[in-house]
Design an enzyme around this catalytic site. Structure first.
Site, PDB file in Angstrom:
ATOM      1  N   TYR A 240      52.098 -23.511 -51.609  1.00 38.47           N
ATOM      2  CA  TYR A 240      52.271 -23.043 -50.713  1.00 38.47           C
ATOM      3  C   TYR A 240      53.830 -24.318 -50.704  1.00 38.47           C
ATOM      4  CZ  TYR A 240      54.706 -22.606 -45.837  1.00 38.47           C
ATOM      5  OH  TYR A 240      54.951 -22.335 -44.543  1.00 38.47           O
TER       6      TYR A 240
ATOM      7  N   GLU B  90      53.572 -17.860 -38.360  1.00 38.20           N
ATOM      8  CA  GLU B  90      53.437 -18.986 -37.435  1.00 38.20           C
ATOM      9  C   GLU B  90      53.209 -19.151 -36.400  1.00 38.20           C
ATOM     10  OE1 GLU B  90      54.177 -22.303 -38.462  1.00 38.20           O
ATOM     11  OE2 GLU B  90      55.051 -21.944 -39.962  1.00 38.20           O
TER      12      GLU B  90
ATOM     13  N   TRP C  47      48.097 -25.451 -39.888  1.00 35.75           N
ATOM     14  CA  TRP C  47      48.888 -24.756 -41.132  1.00 35.75           C
ATOM     15  C   TRP C  47      47.023 -24.565 -41.872  1.00 35.75           C
ATOM     16  CZ3 TRP C  47      51.481 -20.875 -40.337  1.00 35.75           C
ATOM     17  CH2 TRP C  47      52.045 -20.307 -42.080  1.00 35.75           C
TER      18      TRP C  47
END
Length: 189
Positions: A19, A41, A49
Site C-alpha cells: 500500500y 477511509e 488502516w
C-alpha cells in the site's frame, strides 16, 4: 540495498508495504478510485488502516466494486444484507453513511463535472508536499474540505478522516524526507 520507507511502512505486514509503495501519496484523479478511497477511509474511523486493507477485497465485493451509482441506490434491504456480511466492518451508521455519501458524491460530480475537479480545486490542482518529521492529524485544508462535505450532508468525513484521505489520494504527499518516494525537489513545506 533495501529501500528506505516511511516509518509506518517498516517491519509491517507485506500488504501495508505494498500500500505504501504502490498507492499512498500517489495522485488520484479518477472518480472511481476517489470514491473507493473515501468509502474505505470512512469505514476506517476508529480502526486501524491495516484492518481495512485486510478487508478491502471483501469491501470491493460487498459494495459492487465501489460503483458509486450502485451504492447510491442501495435499499434498506441491501443495507441489512451488508450488516450480515462478516467480511466487512458491520457498522450500521457507516453503512448508511456510505449510501448517503455516494448520493452526495454524485451530486458533487454533477455540480463540478467530476469529484476530482471538486477535490483538487481546493489546492488548485497542486500537490502539497510536507517536509516535517511529525505529521499532523489534520490541517486547515482538511478542516475546510471536511466542513464543506459535512455541510453537503456527508458523514464520517471529519477532518482527521479527510486528512488521511488526502494523503491516500496524493493531494497531500506526506512521505518522509528520507523515504524513497519523497519528492524533495517539489517540497514546499
Amino acid at each position: 540495498m533495501e529501500k528506505k520507507r516511511c516509518f509506518w511502512a517498516e517491519n509491517v505486514p507485506e500488504i501495508y508495504v505494498r500500500y505504501h509503495d504502490e498507492e499512498w501519496g500517489r495522485e488520484v484523479h479518477d472518480d472511481h478510485k476517489l470514491f473507493e478511497m473515501l468509502l474505505l477511509e470512512s469505514f476506517q474511523a476508529g480502526l486501524s488502516w491495516l484492518t481495512i486493507l485486510k478487508k478491502r477485497e471483501a469491501f470491493r465485493e460487498a459494495f459492487d466494486a465501489f460503483d458509486v451509482a450502485k451504492v447510491a441506490g442501495y435499499t434498506e434491504e441491501k443495507q441489512k444484507e451488508l450488516m450480515q456480511n462478516p467480511g466487512i466492518i458491520r457498522n450500521r451508521l457507516k453503512i448508511r453513511a456510505a449510501v448517503k455519501n455516494a448520493v452526495i458524491f454524485q451530486q458533487i460530480q454533477r455540480e463540478y463535472g467530476s469529484f476530482s475537479a471538486y477535490l483538487w480545486g481546493f489546492t488548485e490542482g497542486k500537490v502539497i508536499y510536507r517536509t516535517q518529521k511529525e505529521l499532523p492529524t489534520h490541517t486547515a485544508l482538511s478542516d475546510e474540505i471536511s466542513a464543506d462535505l459535512y455541510k453537503r450532508g456527508m458523514r464520517f468525513v471529519g477532518s482527521v478522516i479527510i486528512y488521511s484521505y488526502l494523503q491516500a489520494v496524493g493531494i497531500v504527499n506526506d512521505h518522509e524526507p528520507d523515504c524513497f518516494l519523497h519528492t524533495s525537489s517539489k517540497a514546499c513545506g
